[in-house]
Design a protein around this motif. Structure first.
Motif, PDB file in Angstrom:
ATOM      1  N   SER A  44       0.837  -1.208   0.000  1.00  0.00           N
ATOM      2  CA  SER A  44       0.000   0.000   0.000  1.00  0.00           C
ATOM      3  C   SER A  44       0.871   1.256   0.000  1.00  0.00           C
ATOM      4  O   SER A  44       1.988   1.265   0.521  1.00  0.00           O
ATOM      5  N   SER A  45       0.324   2.320  -0.565  1.00  0.00           N
ATOM      6  CA  SER A  45       1.059   3.589  -0.570  1.00  0.00           C
ATOM      7  C   SER A  45       1.194   4.128   0.853  1.00  0.00           C
ATOM      8  O   SER A  45       2.207   4.741   1.185  1.00  0.00           O
ATOM      9  N   GLU A  46       0.190   3.871   1.689  1.00  0.00           N
ATOM     10  CA  GLU A  46       0.270   4.310   3.084  1.00  0.00           C
ATOM     11  C   GLU A  46       1.407   3.589   3.799  1.00  0.00           C
ATOM     12  O   GLU A  46       2.149   4.179   4.574  1.00  0.00           O
ATOM     13  N   GLY A  47       1.527   2.293   3.534  1.00  0.00           N
ATOM     14  CA  GLY A  47       2.596   1.515   4.146  1.00  0.00           C
ATOM     15  C   GLY A  47       3.965   1.973   3.685  1.00  0.00           C
ATOM     16  O   GLY A  47       4.905   2.051   4.484  1.00  0.00           O
ATOM     17  N   ARG A  48       4.088   2.300   2.397  1.00  0.00           N
ATOM     18  CA  ARG A  48       5.374   2.778   1.886  1.00  0.00           C
ATOM     19  C   ARG A  48       5.716   4.148   2.468  1.00  0.00           C
ATOM     20  O   ARG A  48       6.880   4.427   2.779  1.00  0.00           O
ATOM     21  N   LEU A  49       4.714   4.996   2.637  1.00  0.00           N
ATOM     22  CA  LEU A  49       4.939   6.303   3.270  1.00  0.00           C
ATOM     23  C   LEU A  49       5.390   6.100   4.714  1.00  0.00           C
ATOM     24  O   LEU A  49       6.317   6.760   5.195  1.00  0.00           O
ATOM     25  N   CYS A  50       4.750   5.165   5.380  1.00  0.00           N
ATOM     26  CA  CYS A  50       5.104   4.839   6.765  1.00  0.00           C
ATOM     27  C   CYS A  50       6.558   4.368   6.847  1.00  0.00           C
ATOM     28  O   CYS A  50       7.315   4.817   7.714  1.00  0.00           O
ATOM     29  N   THR A  51       6.970   3.496   5.939  1.00  0.00           N
ATOM     30  CA  THR A  51       8.348   3.001   5.984  1.00  0.00           C
ATOM     31  C   THR A  51       9.346   4.109   5.651  1.00  0.00           C
ATOM     32  O   THR A  51      10.466   4.104   6.166  1.00  0.00           O
ATOM     33  N   ALA A  52       8.932   5.053   4.822  1.00  0.00           N
ATOM     34  CA  ALA A  52       9.804   6.202   4.540  1.00  0.00           C
ATOM     35  C   ALA A  52      10.020   7.013   5.812  1.00  0.00           C
ATOM     36  O   ALA A  52      11.120   7.507   6.066  1.00  0.00           O
ATOM     37  N   GLN A  53       8.974   7.132   6.616  1.00  0.00           N
ATOM     38  CA  GLN A  53       9.110   7.833   7.892  1.00  0.00           C
ATOM     39  C   GLN A  53      10.028   7.054   8.838  1.00  0.00           C
ATOM     40  O   GLN A  53      10.796   7.646   9.589  1.00  0.00           O
TER      41      GLN A  53
END
Length: 129
Positions: A44-53
């Motif tokens: 998910s894009s949310e998950g990828r954003l989370c991992t970027a954080q």
């Protein structure tokens, strides 16, 4: 003796990128068995954003540890000069400087792995001999 961290040859581009990133971040030293972590990002894009954080937080953690290490080294150097000057003056009770403690980034790396998994990514540990 030279130690090498062989990279897996048949993994996807994203997995390879994450593995290479972590290996660079871990800075493992020494020979013998080592644990290498492969990271499979969430879909998910949310998950990828989370991992970027997670990556950002880990980078900040490592930067803070590096700054603390540099400050300690600066203080140690000044204390060493004062100690040497004291000894050269003939004083009998000179106090030597205390070396800086070894402070690795293992805590930063562990927090990153936990954060990455909490975001929905997979963290796969492998032992390399």
């Amino acid at each position: 003796m030279s130690c090498q961290n062989p990279m897996p040859q048949t993994i996807g581009h994203r997995l390879l990128r994450w593995t290479a990133l972590l290996m660079a971040l871990m800075g493992l030293a020494g020979c013998g068995p080592q644990i290498v972590y492969d990271f499979v990002p969430p879909e998910s894009s949310e998950g990828r954003l989370c991992t970027a954080q997670c990556q950002h937080s880990a980078a900040q953690c490592r930067q803070m540890k590096q700054m603390a290490r540099q400050q300690c080294q600066t203080n140690y150097s000044a204390m060493r000069q004062n100690y040497n000057a004291c000894k050269e003056s003939g004083a009998k009770h000179c106090v030597g400087p205390t070396p800086c403690p070894y402070d690795s980034t293992r805590e930063c790396d562990q927090n990153f792995r936990e954060c990455f998994a909490a975001c929905g990514g997979q963290v796969i540990a492998r032992v390399i001999h």
